[in-house]
Design a protein around this motif. Structure first.
Motif, PDB file in Angstrom:
ATOM      1  N   PRO A  20     -24.766  53.455  34.659  1.00  0.00           N
ATOM      2  CA  PRO A  20     -25.262  52.270  35.363  1.00  0.00           C
ATOM      3  C   PRO A  20     -25.211  52.393  36.877  1.00  0.00           C
ATOM      4  N   ARG A  21     -24.366  53.268  37.404  1.00  0.00           N
ATOM      5  CA  ARG A  21     -24.306  53.504  38.843  1.00  0.00           C
ATOM      6  C   ARG A  21     -24.787  54.907  39.196  1.00  0.00           C
ATOM      7  N   GLY A  22     -25.544  55.533  38.304  1.00  0.00           N
ATOM      8  CA  GLY A  22     -26.074  56.856  38.583  1.00  0.00           C
ATOM      9  C   GLY A  22     -25.257  58.005  38.049  1.00  0.00           C
ATOM     10  N   GLY A  23     -24.129  57.724  37.412  1.00  0.00           N
ATOM     11  CA  GLY A  23     -23.276  58.790  36.892  1.00  0.00           C
ATOM     12  C   GLY A  23     -23.967  59.603  35.809  1.00  0.00           C
ATOM     13  N   ILE A  24     -23.763  60.911  35.844  1.00  0.00           N
ATOM     14  CA  ILE A  24     -24.385  61.786  34.849  1.00  0.00           C
ATOM     15  C   ILE A  24     -23.446  62.953  34.565  1.00  0.00           C
ATOM     16  N   SER A  25     -23.425  63.398  33.321  1.00  0.00           N
ATOM     17  CA  SER A  25     -22.562  64.499  32.913  1.00  0.00           C
ATOM     18  C   SER A  25     -23.361  65.584  32.208  1.00  0.00           C
ATOM     19  N   PHE A  26     -23.031  66.835  32.511  1.00  0.00           N
ATOM     20  CA  PHE A  26     -23.530  67.997  31.798  1.00  0.00           C
ATOM     21  C   PHE A  26     -22.305  68.652  31.167  1.00  0.00           C
ATOM     22  N   SER A  27     -22.137  68.489  29.846  1.00  0.00           N
ATOM     23  CA  SER A  27     -20.951  68.996  29.153  1.00  0.00           C
ATOM     24  C   SER A  27     -21.217  70.386  28.604  1.00  0.00           C
ATOM     25  N   ARG A  28     -20.283  71.295  28.854  1.00  0.00           N
ATOM     26  CA  ARG A  28     -20.450  72.649  28.321  1.00  0.00           C
ATOM     27  C   ARG A  28     -20.600  72.610  26.809  1.00  0.00           C
ATOM     28  N   ALA A  29     -21.561  73.330  26.292  1.00  0.00           N
ATOM     29  CA  ALA A  29     -21.804  73.332  24.850  1.00  0.00           C
ATOM     30  C   ALA A  29     -20.873  74.345  24.180  1.00  0.00           C
ATOM     31  N   PRO A  30     -20.306  73.983  23.020  1.00  0.00           N
ATOM     32  CA  PRO A  30     -20.379  72.662  22.393  1.00  0.00           C
ATOM     33  C   PRO A  30     -19.393  71.704  23.043  1.00  0.00           C
ATOM     34  N   PRO A  31     -19.777  70.427  23.182  1.00  0.00           N
ATOM     35  CA  PRO A  31     -18.878  69.465  23.812  1.00  0.00           C
ATOM     36  C   PRO A  31     -17.629  69.252  22.985  1.00  0.00           C
ATOM     37  N   ARG A  32     -16.540  68.959  23.681  1.00  0.00           N
ATOM     38  CA  ARG A  32     -15.275  68.709  23.001  1.00  0.00           C
ATOM     39  C   ARG A  32     -14.953  67.222  23.078  1.00  0.00           C
ATOM     40  N   ALA A  33     -14.819  66.606  21.914  1.00  0.00           N
ATOM     41  CA  ALA A  33     -14.516  65.167  21.869  1.00  0.00           C
ATOM     42  C   ALA A  33     -13.026  64.960  21.672  1.00  0.00           C
ATOM     43  N   GLU A  34     -12.426  64.106  22.509  1.00  0.00           N
ATOM     44  CA  GLU A  34     -11.011  63.788  22.370  1.00  0.00           C
ATOM     45  C   GLU A  34     -10.854  62.519  21.547  1.00  0.00           C
ATOM     46  N   PRO A  35      -9.930  62.521  20.588  1.00  0.00           N
ATOM     47  CA  PRO A  35      -9.721  61.306  19.798  1.00  0.00           C
ATOM     48  C   PRO A  35      -9.187  60.181  20.669  1.00  0.00           C
ATOM     49  N   ALA A  36      -9.659  58.978  20.392  1.00  0.00           N
ATOM     50  CA  ALA A  36      -9.187  57.820  21.149  1.00  0.00           C
ATOM     51  C   ALA A  36      -7.738  57.519  20.793  1.00  0.00           C
ATOM     52  N   PRO A  37      -6.909  57.213  21.770  1.00  0.00           N
ATOM     53  CA  PRO A  37      -5.512  56.888  21.469  1.00  0.00           C
ATOM     54  C   PRO A  37      -5.410  55.565  20.729  1.00  0.00           C
ATOM     55  N   ALA A  38      -4.290  55.373  20.063  1.00  0.00           N
ATOM     56  CA  ALA A  38      -4.061  54.127  19.337  1.00  0.00           C
ATOM     57  C   ALA A  38      -4.011  52.963  20.320  1.00  0.00           C
ATOM     58  N   ARG A  39      -4.271  51.763  19.803  1.00  0.00           N
ATOM     59  CA  ARG A  39      -4.334  50.591  20.681  1.00  0.00           C
ATOM     60  C   ARG A  39      -3.025  50.381  21.419  1.00  0.00           C
ATOM     61  N   THR A  40      -1.905  50.549  20.727  1.00  0.00           N
ATOM     62  CA  THR A  40      -0.614  50.340  21.380  1.00  0.00           C
ATOM     63  C   THR A  40      -0.415  51.344  22.507  1.00  0.00           C
TER      64      THR A  40
END
Length: 271
Positions: free
Chosen positions: A118-138
Motif C-alpha cells: 500500500p505504500r509501494g513496498g515490494i519484495s523479491f524472495s529468493r526461490a524457493p521462498p521460505r515461509a516461517e510459521p506464525a507464532p502462537a497467539r500468546t
C-alpha cells in the motif's frame, strides 16, 4: 531520526566507489512472477522466467534495471498500474539486498494502483521462498508487550534496557518490524551506526512497507558522509508519506544534505 513512531524522482546516482557485490544473481519470486536477476557486480537487470500475478507481462520481458549502491539496488521496476491513464510504467525505487531476497519500495504514478504494498513496498524472495510459521497467539502478545516496554525504556533514555526488550520481542515474534527498528534506534543513540543500519535493514526485510526504517537509514547515511544513499532513502521516505518538509528541515541528522540541490528539490516538493 525517527524511533517508533506525488514527487518527481531524481536521476540515478552512480556509486562513488566499487564495492564487493552481495550475492544478487539468481531467481526470485515477486508480485510479477519468477524473475531471473543477472549483473556484473555494478549494473543488474531482471527478466521474467515465469510470469504471474495481475500483470500481463510475458516470459523474457525485462522488469528490473538497477545500479548497486553499497548493498542497495537503485533503479526501476516495471509494473502494471490500474486506475490511471498509464497501464504500464517503470517505477523508480530502491531495493535492499539481503540473504533471502530483495526488499524495498517503488513509486508509482499518483492515483495509480500497482501490485505492490500500500505504500509501494515490494519484495523479491529468493526461490524457493521460505515461509516461517506464525507464532502462537500468546507468544505474539508477549512479543508486543516486550515491544511496548522497549519503547518506554527508549523514551526514558535507557538504551540498554530498551535494546534487551526489543531483542526479546524479535525472538518471540520475528515478524515485527518495529522491534528490529527499535534495536537499530538504540544503537544509533549509542553512536554505533553500522549496527543501527544492520537492524534497520532487518526491519525492511520483514516489512518493506515499514517507512520509519527508510527515514532512519537516510539519517545514518547522512551522518556517515554517504549523501547518495541518504538522498535515495530520504526520497523513498518522502514519496511514500513517511517524511514531511517541516520534519526534514528540522532534523539535525540531515544537516550535511542541506546544501545539495537534490535535497532542496525534495523539500520543495514536500511543501
Amino acid at each position: 531520526m525517527r524511533s517508533l513512531l506525488g514527487l518527481v524522482l531524481f536521476p540515478l546516482l552512480l556509486p562513488s566507489a566499487a564495492a564487493p557485490a552481495p550475492p544478487i544473481n539468481g531467481e526470485y519470486d515477486s508480485p510479477l512472477g519468477r524473475v531471473r536477476v543477472e549483473g556484473d557486480g555494478t549494473s543488474f537487470r531482471g527478466t521474467l522466467v515465469a510470469p504471474a500475478g495481475p500483470c500481463s507481462f510475458t516470459k523474457g520481458e525485462q522488469v528490473l534495471r538497477a545500479t548497486l549502491l553499497d548493498d542497495s539496488l537503485a533503479g526501476e521496476v516495471r509494473v502494471c498500474q490500474q486506475g490511471c491513464g498509464t497501464p504500464v510504467a517503470w517505477a523508480g525505487g530502491v531495493l535492499l539486498v539481503g540473504p533471502t531476497g530483495l526488499t524495498g519500495a517503488v513509486h508509482v504514478a499518483s492515483g495509480c494502483r500497482a501490485p505492490v504494498g500500500p505504500r509501494g513496498g515490494i519484495s523479491f524472495s529468493r526461490a524457493p521462498p521460505r515461509a516461517e510459521p506464525a507464532p502462537a497467539r500468546t507468544t505474539t502478545e508477549r512479543a508486543r508487550a516486550a515491544l511496548r516496554d522497549g519503547a518506554t525504556w527508549l523514551s526514558e533514555g535507557d538504551f540498554e534496557k530498551a535494546r534487551s526488550r526489543f531483542e526479546e520481542a524479535v525472538a518471540l515474534d520475528p515478524r515485527l518490524p518495529e522491534a528490529y527498528n527499535g534495536v537499530g534506534v538504540t544503537w544509533r543513540m549509542r553512536g554505533d551506526f553500522k549496527a543501527a543500519l544492520r537492524w534497520y535493514k532487518k526491519a525492511l526485510r520483514v516489512d518493506p512497507d515499514f517507512g520509519d526504517a527508510y527515514y532512519n537509514m537516510a539519517c545514518v547515511y547522512a551522518l556517515t558522509g554517504q549523501p547518495e544513499l541518504a538522498l535515495r532513502y530520504l526520497q523513498i521516505a518522502a514519496v511514500n508519506g513517511y517524511a514531511t518538509a517541516e520534519g526534514i528541515g528540522e532534523d539535525p541528522d540531515l544537516a550535511s544534505l542541506r546544501d545539495l540541490p537534490a535535497y532542496r528539490a525534495l523539500v520543495r516538493a514536500r511543501m
